[in-house]
Scaffold this motif. Structure first.
Motif, PDB file in Angstrom:
ATOM      1  N   ASN A 208      23.841 -23.357   1.827  1.00 12.08           N
ATOM      2  CA  ASN A 208      22.374 -23.462   1.748  1.00 12.08           C
ATOM      3  C   ASN A 208      21.700 -23.451   3.116  1.00 12.08           C
ATOM      4  N   GLY A 209      22.183 -22.618   3.983  1.00 14.56           N
ATOM      5  CA  GLY A 209      21.509 -22.439   5.260  1.00 14.56           C
ATOM      6  C   GLY A 209      21.774 -23.501   6.306  1.00 14.56           C
ATOM      7  N   THR A 210      22.613 -24.481   5.973  1.00 19.34           N
ATOM      8  CA  THR A 210      22.942 -25.494   6.983  1.00 19.34           C
ATOM      9  C   THR A 210      24.453 -25.762   6.970  1.00 19.34           C
ATOM     10  N   PHE A 211      24.921 -26.432   7.993  1.00 17.41           N
ATOM     11  CA  PHE A 211      26.329 -26.804   8.011  1.00 17.41           C
ATOM     12  C   PHE A 211      26.497 -28.093   7.224  1.00 17.41           C
ATOM     13  N   ALA A 212      27.020 -27.955   6.001  1.00 15.86           N
ATOM     14  CA  ALA A 212      27.149 -29.094   5.104  1.00 15.86           C
ATOM     15  C   ALA A 212      28.242 -30.043   5.569  1.00 15.86           C
ATOM     16  N   MET A 213      29.257 -29.496   6.202  1.00 11.47           N
ATOM     17  CA  MET A 213      30.351 -30.314   6.728  1.00 11.47           C
ATOM     18  C   MET A 213      30.815 -29.693   8.028  1.00 11.47           C
ATOM     19  N   SER A 214      31.291 -30.528   8.927  1.00 12.99           N
ATOM     20  CA  SER A 214      31.906 -29.996  10.143  1.00 12.99           C
ATOM     21  C   SER A 214      32.835 -31.048  10.713  1.00 12.99           C
ATOM     22  N   GLY A 215      33.765 -30.602  11.517  1.00 20.58           N
ATOM     23  CA  GLY A 215      34.685 -31.546  12.130  1.00 20.58           C
ATOM     24  C   GLY A 215      35.981 -30.864  12.526  1.00 20.58           C
ATOM     25  N   PRO A 216      36.937 -31.669  13.002  1.00 22.84           N
ATOM     26  CA  PRO A 216      38.248 -31.103  13.347  1.00 22.84           C
ATOM     27  C   PRO A 216      38.846 -30.417  12.115  1.00 22.84           C
ATOM     28  N   LEU A 220      38.993 -31.555   7.988  1.00 20.12           N
ATOM     29  CA  LEU A 220      38.389 -30.779   6.898  1.00 20.12           C
ATOM     30  C   LEU A 220      39.442 -30.370   5.868  1.00 20.12           C
ATOM     31  N   ARG A 221      40.601 -29.996   6.376  1.00 21.47           N
ATOM     32  CA  ARG A 221      41.702 -29.582   5.469  1.00 21.47           C
ATOM     33  C   ARG A 221      42.024 -30.673   4.465  1.00 21.47           C
ATOM     34  N   ASP A 222      41.899 -31.925   4.882  1.00 21.81           N
ATOM     35  CA  ASP A 222      42.272 -33.043   4.014  1.00 21.81           C
ATOM     36  C   ASP A 222      41.089 -33.623   3.253  1.00 21.81           C
ATOM     37  N   ASP A 223      39.902 -33.060   3.467  1.00 18.65           N
ATOM     38  CA  ASP A 223      38.708 -33.629   2.831  1.00 18.65           C
ATOM     39  C   ASP A 223      38.727 -33.343   1.321  1.00 18.65           C
TER      40      ASP A 223
END
Ligand code: ATP
Length: 233
Positions: A208-216, A220-223
């Motif tokens: 939706n036009g924004t970064f909903a999640m970010s990180g190492p 993220l792989r384990d989210d």
């Protein structure tokens, strides 16, 4: 080295990117990930100067690149490998590669060509073949090789896995990792969330036009949420 702040862009009344913040540091593979139509191509267009930003800043090693021409962006060393392997089908492999150094890397063209051929022995074997007759994977190699001819300081790869068989995707991602290990920072814009996060240092999930999640990438792989949405787990 690349810094994006509050970036907004779109087409007419449609706002596709609604305030993006991200950065790529030297040595990293940063993955921007998202489903079809979320705006990955739009982000690439803005970063390569084809589509103007409506708001926000793009800095590359401190210098403002928003509003710069595509030529100036290439000259700064921000080199973009377009999606869909946009090579020149009726020119041969070598000619396609040489076009990569049209603006940058021209004085070291022969040495750079040798380096590309060392990285992609298959392209050397096919140097005189029309690019349009290469296989899909070979065309993708050619597109990346052409980017390397411009001596990138940061390479932006737009969906390099698109249309490749699973085996070739693995080869392509291994290659991206190798280029990075040789010292090239990479911005990887991809739909393939799983494999991208395996090779990336950090990831940004576009929704939706924004970064909903970010990180190492490992986080993220384990989210659980990300696994549910993107992996169906
Ligand atoms: P895909 O993975 O399918 O290529 P994407 O994430 O690259 O998708 P974009 O091509 O950036 O997505 O498109 C984002 C949105 O902007 C889409 O809704 C698309 O319809 C719209 N869009 C793209 N180009 C234009 C244009 N020239 N005019 C109007 N709308 C556009």
């Amino acid at each position: 080295m690349l810094e994006v702040r509050g970036l907004r862009a779109g087409y007419g009344a449609v706002e596709v990117l609604r305030g993006l913040d991200m950065a790529v540091a030297g040595g990293e593979i940063v993955a921007v990930l998202g489903a079809n139509g979320v705006g990955k191509t739009t982000l690439n267009k803005v970063l390569s100067g084809v589509l103007p930003a409506r708001e926000g800043e793009i800095r590359f090693d401190g210098a403002r690149l928003d509003g710069a021409t595509p030529a100036a962006i290439v000259e700064a060393g921000l080199i973009h490998v377009p999606e869909g392997r946009r090579i020149f089908p009726t020119m041969n492999v070598r000619e396609n590669l040489e076009l990569g150094s049209y603006r940058r890397g021209r004085s070291r063209r022969a040495a750079n060509l040798e380096r590309v051929f060392e990285t992609f022995p298959r392209l050397r074997e096919r140097a005189r073949q029309f690019a349009g007759t290469l296989s899909g994977g070979e065309q993708q190699m050619l597109a990346i090789g052409r980017g390397m001819m411009a001596e990138p300081r940061l390479l932006i790869l737009d969906e390099p896995s698109l249309g490749l068989s699973p085996l070739l995707v693995e080869e392509m991602f291994a290659l991206i990792q190798r280029l990075n290990a040789e010292g090239l920072p990479i911005l990887l814009v991809e739909q393939n969330v799983v494999q991208s996060l395996e090779i990336a240092t950090r990831g940004f999930i576009l929704e939706n036009g924004t970064f909903a999640m970010s990180g190492p990438a490992a986080t993220l792989r384990d989210d659980p949420e990300l696994r549910r949405i993107y992996l169906g787990l």
